[in-house]
Enzyme design. Structure first.
Site, PDB file in Angstrom:
ATOM      1  CG  ASP A 246       5.955  51.513  68.365  1.00  0.00           C
ATOM      2  OD1 ASP A 246       5.656  50.432  67.856  1.00  0.00           O
ATOM      3  OD2 ASP A 246       5.109  52.383  68.680  1.00  0.00           O
ATOM      4  CD  GLU A 291       6.276  50.050  63.185  1.00  0.00           C
ATOM      5  OE1 GLU A 291       5.571  49.064  63.093  1.00  0.00           O
ATOM      6  OE2 GLU A 291       5.986  50.993  63.929  1.00  0.00           O
TER       7      GLU A 291
END
Ligand code: GLC
Length: 551
Positions: A246, A291
């Site tokens: 993330d 990401e």
């Protein structure tokens, strides 16, 4: 390479009007791969390039399947649905965060890196999930959220007590709402506030790139580096197959840069080394997908192609497709493809239409199933590993109830049966209301319907299964003389395909003065390909798409 200019080949007959063929399918499209395909897939998925050949599926565990009637999806529920995913053609699941959380950012606020939130189960259930998934030859990724913790994490609770405790420097503290070494790296999105909040206990401000309940860890502290790498080891030691990382580009900040600055890159290389410790002699091991902080450029995330991420989402892709359909202009997709061609050798893009952060595919494709299908076909045939967002395969509609924030529109419970009130998701009251029209978008309702979105996904996944070209083949654009058909070739030493997608709801045809590797036949979808005299003519009916085997 054989030039079609020398071989006159009339390959497939032009198709019927879409009215008579609502699925847009002319080539036979089985919903299951052949036994030979399955054998080939099993071999590819057991090798070092397994993640390039896999199809992943992002699961919002909280909304997938409730097993105990409390209205909240859980790990035991997910285990009970693994056969559904296997049958769909899924080889790996990425679980949105399942760790203890105050749920201020849907679990992206982690209160303990080494436990499971009791709402979802416990470590024993997680181990059972790993065993059950592995027994089905499926991989499991967890979401590693390292940029920040929850303000409820024991580390932050200790850090905030005073300026001298052992964890005093684990977070980014300041006497003022700002710090010179952080620069202007505040949140990029107004939903997360202005980046600094005051803690009255400590009498100082702390920095957060996201919600105020998500204080940023200070990675300039070597203890933070050590502890977070150990947290990664903790999950790998249990048998977890990898991580979705993330917002990892934002770990370190500086006055001159806020994303993927050299310190962040150095940390990611350490994390990669931790994963590489787990490889077996054949080089098979856990992998990770990032990401990226820039929506549509992952170049920096791959390093030299072997020392950082195995895969990276090009989030822009899903958006590009939507724009391309809206603008009826392939240039938007072409430019995105050109970018991936420039990635370091070995880089593997991760292809998405939607995710937990963006509107449902249904909205992205303007509520038109044909656009969704063509976007899915692009997702499954462009270079990269597809990640399907749960519910996408049934065309699940957005919700309107928000518990955390408006992204909850895409986080509603999976619709398993037509009948309410729990739609097979729960026997209790769901934690959040179902999306719109659950009775028209359910697994059971679409299961046996040859024209359903679910059937289309099964056909697509069955079609590509076990063919090396989709996992590791090269891609090159085919320059057609019209802007309304996206066209590219995927090829490797074993075979080659031409993919052509009509971006409009009118019949389209285009000519390319472009050599193809050879003659071919319609392999999937609906359209025709004629070649001769040094050019190829592609015809795709309104709303259609086709894949031609050209070698
Ligand atoms: C990522 C997640 C998003 C979350 C944010 C902060 O972008 O996908 O859902 O809000 O990180 O952790």
């Amino acid at each position: 390479m054989k030039r079609l200019g020398t071989t006159l080949a009339l390959v497939a007959a032009c198709s019927a009007a879409p009215e008579s063929n609502p699925q847009g399918l002319r080539a036979p499209a089985p919903t299951k791969p052949s036994p030979d395909q399955q054998v080939a897939a099993d071999r590819l998925l057991a090798g070092p390039d397994w993640y390039r050949h896999a199809v992943f599926y992002e699961v919002n565990v909280r909304s997938f399947q409730d097993s105990n009637g409390d209205g909240i999806g859980d790990l035991a529920g997910l285990i009970s649905r693994l056969d559904y995913l296997k049958d769909l053609g899924v080889d790996g699941v990425w679980l949105m965060p399942i760790f203890p959380t105050a749920f201020k950012d849907s679990g992206y606020d982690i209160a303990d890196y080494r436990a499971i939130d009791p709402a979802y189960g416990d470590l024993a259930t997680f181990d059972r999930l790993l065993a059950e998934a592995h027994a089905r030859k499926m991989r499991v990724y967890v979401d590693l959220v390292l940029n920040h913790t929850s303000d409820q994490h024991a580390w932050f609770q200790e850090s905030r007590t005073n300026k001298t405790n052992p964890k005093a420097d684990w977070y980014v503290w300041s006497d003022t709402p700002g710090r010179a070494d952080i620069g202007n790296c505040g949140p990029d999105n107004p939903r997360f506030g202005d980046g600094w909040s005051r803690d009255e206990t400590r009498g100082q401000w702390y920095y957060h790139r996201f919600y105020k309940e998500q204080p940023d860890l200070d990675y300039r502290n070597p203890d933070v580096v050590r502890e977070t790498l150990d947290a990664a080891r903790f999950w790998l030691d249990r048998g977890t197959d990898g991580f979705r990382c993330d917002v990892i580009g934002k770990l370190y900040e500086s006055p001159t840069g806020c994303d993927m600055i050299p310190e962040t890159i150095a940390y990611i290389k350490q994390l990669r080394a931790v994963l590489d410790e787990k490889r077996d002699a054949a080089g098979v091991g856990p992998t990770m997908v990032s990401e990226p902080s820039e929506l549509n450029d992952s170049t920096k995330y791959y390093g030299d192609g072997s020392d950082m991420f195995h895969m990276s989402f090009d989030f822009g892709f899903g958006y590009f497709w939507q724009l391309a359909f809206g603008a009826r202009d392939k240039k938007i997709v072409d430019d995105a493809v050109k970018m991936t061609i420039g990635y370091p050798k070995g880089a593997q893009p991760a292809q998405v239409i939607g995710s937990h952060d963006v509107p449902r595919a249904w909205q992205y494709t303007a509520n038109e199933p044909w656009r969704h299908r063509n976007a899915a076909l692009l997702q499954m045939t462009l270079k990269g590993t597809p990640f399907i967002y749960y519910g996408e395969e049934i065309g699940m509609r957005p919700g309107t109830q928000f518990v955390v924030d408006d992204r909850d529109a895409s986080r509603t419970p999976m619709v398993w049966t037509k009948e309410g009130p729990g739609h097979g998701f729960t026997t209790g009251a769901p934690w959040i209301a179902f999306g719109a029209e659950p009775e028209t978008t359910s697994v059971a309702g679409e299961d046996a319907d040859p024209a359903s979105t679910l059937t289309y996904y099964r056909q697509l996944l069955a079609f590509r299964r076990g063919h090396t070209v989709w996992g590791t083949g090269d891609i090159r654009l085919v320059a057609l003389d019209v802007g309304t058909i996206v066209a590219f070739v995927r090829e490797d030493p074993t075979e080659a395909y031409l993919v052509a997608v009509n971006l409009t709801d009118e019949d389209q045809e285009g000519v390319a003065a472009d050599p193809l590797p050879g003659a071919g036949a319609l392999a999937f979808g609906d359209g025709s390909l004629e070649a001769g005299g040094g050019s190829v003519r592609v015809k795709i009916p309104a709303t259609g798409a086709a894949v031609f085997k050209v070698r």
